[in-house]
Design a protein around this motif. Structure first.
Motif, short mmCIF file in Angstrom:
data_model
loop_
_atom_site.label_atom_id
_atom_site.label_comp_id
_atom_site.label_asym_id
_atom_site.label_seq_id
_atom_site.Cartn_x
_atom_site.Cartn_y
_atom_site.Cartn_z
N GLN A 1 -69.68 -15.13 30.65
CA GLN A 1 -70.92 -14.81 29.93
C GLN A 1 -70.68 -14.74 28.43
N TRP B 1 -75.38 -16.06 19.36
CA TRP B 1 -75.87 -15.60 20.65
C TRP B 1 -75.50 -14.14 20.81
N HIS C 1 -72.65 -25.22 22.82
CA HIS C 1 -73.45 -24.73 23.96
C HIS C 1 -74.63 -25.68 24.17
N VAL D 1 -74.72 -11.06 23.70
CA VAL D 1 -74.35 -10.82 25.10
C VAL D 1 -74.33 -9.30 25.30
N SER E 1 -68.84 -18.84 26.89
CA SER E 1 -69.73 -19.72 27.66
C SER E 1 -69.89 -21.10 27.07
N THR F 1 -82.89 -10.92 29.36
CA THR F 1 -81.81 -11.27 30.28
C THR F 1 -81.73 -10.22 31.38
N THR G 1 -69.61 -5.04 33.21
CA THR G 1 -69.97 -6.44 33.41
C THR G 1 -70.86 -6.87 32.24
N TRP G 2 -70.99 -8.18 32.07
CA TRP G 2 -71.74 -8.72 30.94
C TRP G 2 -72.93 -9.53 31.46
N ARG G 3 -74.03 -9.45 30.75
CA ARG G 3 -75.22 -10.23 31.11
C ARG G 3 -75.10 -11.65 30.54
N ASP G 4 -76.03 -12.50 30.93
CA ASP G 4 -76.03 -13.87 30.41
C ASP G 4 -76.35 -13.84 28.91
N PRO G 5 -75.78 -14.76 28.14
CA PRO G 5 -76.02 -14.77 26.69
C PRO G 5 -77.46 -15.16 26.36
N VAL G 6 -77.95 -14.63 25.25
CA VAL G 6 -79.30 -14.93 24.77
C VAL G 6 -79.20 -15.46 23.34
#
Length: 215
Positions: A91, A127, A117, A129, A94, A214, A136-141
């Protein structure tokens, strides 16, 4: 103060790769700079340190074999040093290459420059994150078109200690609204908006809004 240098010792020999250094404030002056030992620094380049309140050190390392740049994290060992660095998950790492990540002091999020990307608006975009409580890490925005875009190229993000302001390097160009004159060209050459890298800033409140984009 953490900083980066390619000197082998303070003020002495130069080597090809960069290492992370630390210098402590000593009254009204600075103490003697110290290059961080292994496992932080290696024969590969390490740069752009960013530190949390708990003493975790985030930084970029250029992998010796692939030459890919990745974001690493080294937790504090509780004794003024650091544990073995870990490569952060997909994440965060990426893209084809990622570098110069700023981490929120409370580790709520990090902002990273991603090159290559598939959803970039330009060649290199900023981005964000977000990090969950369970580490844990969320998806990048993507930070969006007000920050990223063709020809802007983002290299260095930073949020002020009070969380109010987002500072970032950008090569953004400002299109003239009237015919150019020699005086206007000289003025454009000396100020941000001429297509060269400059430091820009904006209210950081929009970062909180991105948290809802996200899962």
């Amino acid at each position: 103060l953490f900083f980066v240098s390619n000197e082998t010792t303070a003020g002495r020999d130069i080597e090809e790769n960069e290492d992370i250094w630390l210098v402590h404030r000593d009254g009204d002056a600075w103490g003697e700079p110290e290059r961080l030992p292994a496992p932080i620094n290696t024969p590969a380049p390490e740069f752009f340190p960013s530190v949390t309140r708990a003493g975790a050190l985030y930084f970029t390392r250029r992998e010796a074999d692939s030459r890919r740049e990745v974001i690493m994290r080294a937790r504090s060992d509780g004794q003024g040093g650091w544990l073995e660095p870990e490569v952060l998950p997909g994440q965060v790492n990426s893209a084809g290459s990622q570098f110069n990540a700023f981490v929120d002091p409370d580790e709520l999020y990090l902002i990273v420059s991603l090159a290559g990307h598939p959803d970039n608006l330009g060649q290199v975009d900023y981005w964000i994150v977000f990090r969950n409580d369970d580490d844990t890490w969320r998806d990048p925005v993507n930070l969006g078109s007000e920050v990223n875009g063709p020809g802007r190229e983002g290299w260095s993000p930073y949020v002020s200690p009070d969380g109010r302001w987002f500072f970032f390097m950008s090569a953004a160009s400002v299109e003239p609204t009237e015919p150019l004159t020699a005086a206007m060209l000289r003025d454009l050459h000396e100020h941000a908006g001429n297509g060269l890298g400059h430091t820009w800033w904006r209210d950081a409140g929009f970062l909180d809004d991105l948290a809802g984009e996200t899962p």
